[in-house]
Enzyme design. Structure first.
Site, PDB file in Angstrom:
ATOM      1  N   CYS A   1      -7.354 -26.483  10.391  1.00  7.16           N
ATOM      2  CA  CYS A   1      -6.030 -26.040  10.310  1.00  7.16           C
ATOM      3  C   CYS A   1      -5.037 -26.740  11.433  1.00  7.16           C
ATOM      4  O   CYS A   1      -5.620 -27.549  12.355  1.00  7.16           O
ATOM      5  CB  CYS A   1      -6.146 -24.379  10.801  1.00  7.16           C
ATOM      6  SG  CYS A   1      -6.342 -23.998  12.398  1.00  7.16           S
TER       7      CYS A   1
ATOM      8  N   HIS B   1      -4.312 -19.621  13.212  1.00 12.83           N
ATOM      9  CA  HIS B   1      -5.544 -20.105  13.231  1.00 12.83           C
ATOM     10  C   HIS B   1      -6.612 -19.017  12.487  1.00 12.83           C
ATOM     11  O   HIS B   1      -7.243 -19.429  11.630  1.00 12.83           O
ATOM     12  CB  HIS B   1      -6.351 -20.618  14.753  1.00 12.83           C
ATOM     13  CG  HIS B   1      -7.806 -20.636  14.574  1.00 12.83           C
ATOM     14  ND1 HIS B   1      -8.532 -21.931  14.142  1.00 12.83           N
ATOM     15  CD2 HIS B   1      -8.749 -19.786  14.920  1.00 12.83           C
ATOM     16  CE1 HIS B   1      -9.838 -21.613  14.082  1.00 12.83           C
ATOM     17  NE2 HIS B   1     -10.034 -20.239  14.650  1.00 12.83           N
TER      18      HIS B   1
ATOM     19  N   CYS C   1      -5.883 -26.451  15.187  1.00  6.58           N
ATOM     20  CA  CYS C   1      -7.250 -26.927  15.644  1.00  6.58           C
ATOM     21  C   CYS C   1      -7.166 -28.564  15.561  1.00  6.58           C
ATOM     22  O   CYS C   1      -7.417 -29.374  16.250  1.00  6.58           O
ATOM     23  CB  CYS C   1      -8.407 -26.700  14.592  1.00  6.58           C
ATOM     24  SG  CYS C   1      -8.938 -24.945  14.957  1.00  6.58           S
TER      25      CYS C   1
ATOM     26  N   ASP D   1      -7.704  -7.131   2.528  1.00  9.46           N
ATOM     27  CA  ASP D   1      -6.942  -7.245   3.369  1.00  9.46           C
ATOM     28  C   ASP D   1      -7.028  -6.645   4.774  1.00  9.46           C
ATOM     29  O   ASP D   1      -8.115  -5.881   4.926  1.00  9.46           O
ATOM     30  CB  ASP D   1      -5.539  -6.375   3.094  1.00  9.46           C
ATOM     31  CG  ASP D   1      -5.413  -5.050   3.396  1.00  9.46           C
ATOM     32  OD1 ASP D   1      -4.965  -4.454   4.500  1.00  9.46           O
ATOM     33  OD2 ASP D   1      -6.157  -4.514   2.732  1.00  9.46           O
TER      34      ASP D   1
ATOM     35  N   CYS E   1     -12.954 -26.616  12.056  1.00 11.34           N
ATOM     36  CA  CYS E   1     -11.752 -25.982  11.374  1.00 11.34           C
ATOM     37  C   CYS E   1     -10.596 -27.020  11.266  1.00 11.34           C
ATOM     38  O   CYS E   1     -10.246 -27.954  12.059  1.00 11.34           O
ATOM     39  CB  CYS E   1     -11.090 -24.893  11.886  1.00 11.34           C
ATOM     40  SG  CYS E   1      -9.606 -23.980  11.346  1.00 11.34           S
TER      41      CYS E   1
ATOM     42  N   ASP F   1       0.768  -1.114   0.155  1.00  9.56           N
ATOM     43  CA  ASP F   1       0.053  -0.053   0.048  1.00  9.56           C
ATOM     44  C   ASP F   1       1.154   1.325  -0.127  1.00  9.56           C
ATOM     45  O   ASP F   1       2.269   1.179   0.245  1.00  9.56           O
ATOM     46  CB  ASP F   1      -0.948   0.066   1.157  1.00  9.56           C
ATOM     47  CG  ASP F   1      -0.135  -0.078   2.520  1.00  9.56           C
ATOM     48  OD1 ASP F   1       0.868   0.634   2.783  1.00  9.56           O
ATOM     49  OD2 ASP F   1      -0.756  -0.469   3.485  1.00  9.56           O
TER      50      ASP F   1
END
Length: 366
Positions: free
Chosen positions: A303, A332, A306, A263, A301, A92
């Site tokens: 991930c 996570h 998890c 974002d 989840c 940015d």
């Protein structure tokens, strides 16, 4: 030839799944981009981003210009190589951070003081382009004027005028054909000014379009009509990027309106302080009730966090001040958000986006 070739793979209403090809790689949308302000996401590494499936990682021009300096980043191969990233990068312009410092603004640019040592610096549309060309991200954003909300109409009007003028100057000054340049739409919550800003920005023929100056103090109910007014005038063959927005309800509502990429620092900021995003809403892992919790953060989840760790273990880490806790919950939250975006893409491809939107809003609308 544009630096980004965007193709729409499917639509479901105004929601769309797309594929964008840049000079250095391709990404699919809808897309969430983690924010690595100083060239890194706090507690995470470049290999983590790859494991998460992050297709683009952000860097902040303002911070990287001050430390270690854009020329240093350039000498070390540009932002991607500097940070050890194999994926794409976006910088940015630093405008949002600069305007949070109460700078001196005139028609030519903005003067501000460094948060590191108090030294005085100046950004112009041209210098922001030059700095980002040195940083070498795959996508750079023009310098814009980002007023806080609420702001008086006359303040928003000045922001629209300066943003349009600065965009034209940036467009002329940008020379890297391997780096995309995105314009930015401003206009506060005024639908009229949002539409005008979008039209004036599109006339400059950018590679993609950011919508800035939202989620800066207004409610979601105020944000969405202004967003829709801007999107109505953005071309369908370019990426559309809603800047700085990352709460699940706003993500799904913005995709519903036709936004492609996002974002936000929210995911990792919450994670560092013990709050997790889950399919049942926010979860404060520091609460006493989780001391003996055997469940993962979110049973739905998949991930790494998890699959491996319990709520009780994570609460213990926070209570003893172990930084690993912040790392794990940040991982996570990013994984959960990226998975949500992937679910949106699949739903658009399958024509079931309305059901996913309703499911998400039922949990996150408040």
């Amino acid at each position: 030839m544009r630096a980004v070739d965007f193709q729409t793979d499917a639509t479901d209403g105004s929601a769309r799944a797309g594929t964008a090809a840049t000079a250095n790689g391709t990404y699919t949308t809808p897309l969430f981009m983690p924010v690595g302000t100083r060239g890194a996401i706090k507690y995470l590494s470049a290999s983590d981003y790859e494991d998460l499936g992050a297709q683009i990682v952000l860097g902040n021009t303002y911070h990287l210009m001050l430390r270690p300096g854009a020329a240093t980043v350039a000498s070390l191969g540009g932002l991607g190589r500097f940070a050890g990233l194999n994926g794409l990068t976006l910088t940015d312009s630093g405008g949002f951070q600069v305007f949070s410092l109460e700078p001196k603004v005139d028609d030519e640019g903005v003067t501000f003081q460094s948060t590191y040592d108090g030294s005085t610096h100046r950004f112009t549309p041209e210098s922001a382009v030059e700095t980002q060309q040195l940083l070498g991200a795959d996508i750079q954003m023009v310098l814009d004027v980002c007023p806080p909300l609420p702001s008086a109409p006359e303040i928003v009007r000045v922001a629209v005028e300066r943003t349009a003028s600065w965009a034209a100057r940036a467009r002329t000054h940008h020379t890297r054909t391997d780096q995309a340049l995105f314009g930015i739409v401003q206009g506060g919550i005024s639908e009229t000014m949002r539409a005008e800003s979008a039209q004036r920005t599109v006339e400059l023929d950018f590679d993609g379009y950011g919508i800035g100056g939202l989620s800066v103090g207004e409610t979601r109910e105020q944000m969405l009509p202004a967003l829709a007014a801007a999107l109505e005038h953005l071309p369908t063959d370019r990426p559309r990027y809603l800047m700085g927005v990352g709460d699940p309800a706003s993500l799904v509502e913005a995709v519903h309106l036709g936004v492609d990429q996002f974002d936000c620092v929210m995911q990792t900021r919450l994670g560092r302080h013990g709050t997790a995003l889950t399919s049942a809403g926010r979860l404060n892992l520091k609460r006493q009730e989780f001391a003996l919790g055997e469940d993962p953060i979110d049973p739905a989840c998949d991930c790494m966090v998890c699959r491996r760790h319990s709520r009780g273990y994570l609460r213990h880490l926070f209570k003893v001040g172990e930084p690993t806790a912040s790392r794990l919950v940040s991982l996570h939250n990013l994984a959960w958000t990226i998975a949500l975006m992937n679910r949106m893409r699949i739903a658009i491809l399958d024509g079931t986006f309305a059901a996913l939107r309703a499911e998400t809003l039922a949990v996150w609308a408040d």
